[in-house]
Design an enzyme around this catalytic site. Structure first.
Site, PDB file in Angstrom:
ATOM      1  N   LYS A  76       0.860  -1.192   0.000  1.00  0.00           N
ATOM      2  CA  LYS A  76       0.000   0.000   0.000  1.00  0.00           C
ATOM      3  C   LYS A  76       0.893   1.238   0.000  1.00  0.00           C
ATOM      4  O   LYS A  76       1.852   1.325   0.780  1.00  0.00           O
ATOM      5  CB  LYS A  76      -0.918   0.005   1.225  1.00  0.00           C
TER       6      LYS A  76
HETATM    7  O1  G3P Z   1      -7.611   1.006   5.127  1.00  0.00           O
HETATM    8  C1  G3P Z   1      -7.840   2.354   5.459  1.00  0.00           C
HETATM    9  C2  G3P Z   1      -8.765   2.400   6.582  1.00  0.00           C
HETATM   10  O2  G3P Z   1      -8.258   1.554   7.590  1.00  0.00           O
HETATM   11  C3  G3P Z   1      -9.048   3.739   7.167  1.00  0.00           C
HETATM   12  O3  G3P Z   1     -10.118   3.532   7.989  1.00  0.00           O
HETATM   13  O4  G3P Z   1     -11.574   3.891   9.909  1.00  0.00           O
HETATM   14  O5  G3P Z   1      -9.264   4.863   9.893  1.00  0.00           O
HETATM   15  O6  G3P Z   1     -11.033   5.811   8.412  1.00  0.00           O
HETATM   16  P1  G3P Z   1     -10.522   4.596   9.122  1.00  0.00           P
END
Ligand code: G3P
Length: 224
Positions: A86
């Site tokens: 990533k």
């Molecule tokens: O993979 C990206 C994701 O984990 C971001 O999620 O919940 O931190 O916005 P969040």
């Protein structure tokens, strides 16, 4: 649509890998930091649990293209199998993606918030683009609409790149992504559980059990 688990929590990975049709695991530096401890031991254990055939996405923590490529090669060598590095969208990230494409290492371009970012990431050779649905919804950005537009763009230009939608807060966001033809979603274990849960389902199962027990007691079909 493929379902991926967005966590480095080993217990959650073991559980969801056993009970759900999981296509793999995604992590990022925040997710890894939440678990803490030995980085390599953690990501290698994730690979061991899911096996070589499922996708494992691990994010680089480098900031220059040269170092991103170096780190991606090391991650691929150590983790093997169906692996994707990533990389956040940016100039250095795009340069690294173009080089990794030549080396045959899959890239998931992450921290995507607009269809324009996704399109240029796909042109650079990313295998996946990861738009952050809930973080857009948080600022009234309509995350699932952005997903729909990215899907449409990739199809219009016949690009060899899939949408891996991320950052979900609820099952409705996942459902909308599915309606819009999103290829892959990465979600928490809680969201997977919410997707399959419904009070009417619970009531239907309770009815089956009550009716059966009324006629046959404790016996099951295996006892017939
Ligand atoms: O993979 C990206 C994701 O984990 C971001 O999620 O919940 O931190 O916005 P969040």
């Amino acid at each position: 649509m493929l379902y991926i688990l967005d966590t480095a929590d080993l217990a959650a990975i073991k559980h969801c890998n056993e009970f759900y049709p999981l296509a793999g695991v995604t992590t990022n530096p925040s997710i890894i930091s939440k678990e803490g401890g030995d980085f390599w031991a953690l990501v290698k254990e994730i690979r061991k649990i899911i096996g070589k055939d499922k996708m494992l996405h691990v994010q680089t923590v480098q900031t220059t293209a040269e170092k991103m490529v170096e780190e991606a090669k090391l991650l691929k060598k150590e983790l093997g199998g169906d692996f994707y590095v990533k990389i956040p969208i940016g100039e250095e990230g795009l340069k690294a993606t173009m080089e990794l494409k030549k080396l045959g290492i899959g890239v998931t371009m992450t921290a995507i918030f607009t269809p324009a970012q996704a399109l240029i990431a796909a042109k650079a050779g990313a295998s996946f683009v990861a738009p952050y649905v809930n973080r857009l919804d948080n600022i009234i950005g309509d995350g699932t609409e952005v997903v729909a537009q990215i899907v449409e763009q990739l199809e219009n230009y016949n690009l060899d790149c899939q949408v891996l939608a991320a950052s979900f807060k609820n099952a409705e966001q996942v459902h909308k992504c599915a309606l819009y033809g999103c290829h892959t979603v990465t979600v928490s274990a809680d969201i997977l559980k919410n997707i399959i849960s419904h009070p009417m389902t619970d009531a239907a199962i309770a009815g089956f059990e009550k009716d059966w027990a009324g006629a046959y007691g404790d016996k099951t079909i295996l006892d017939m």
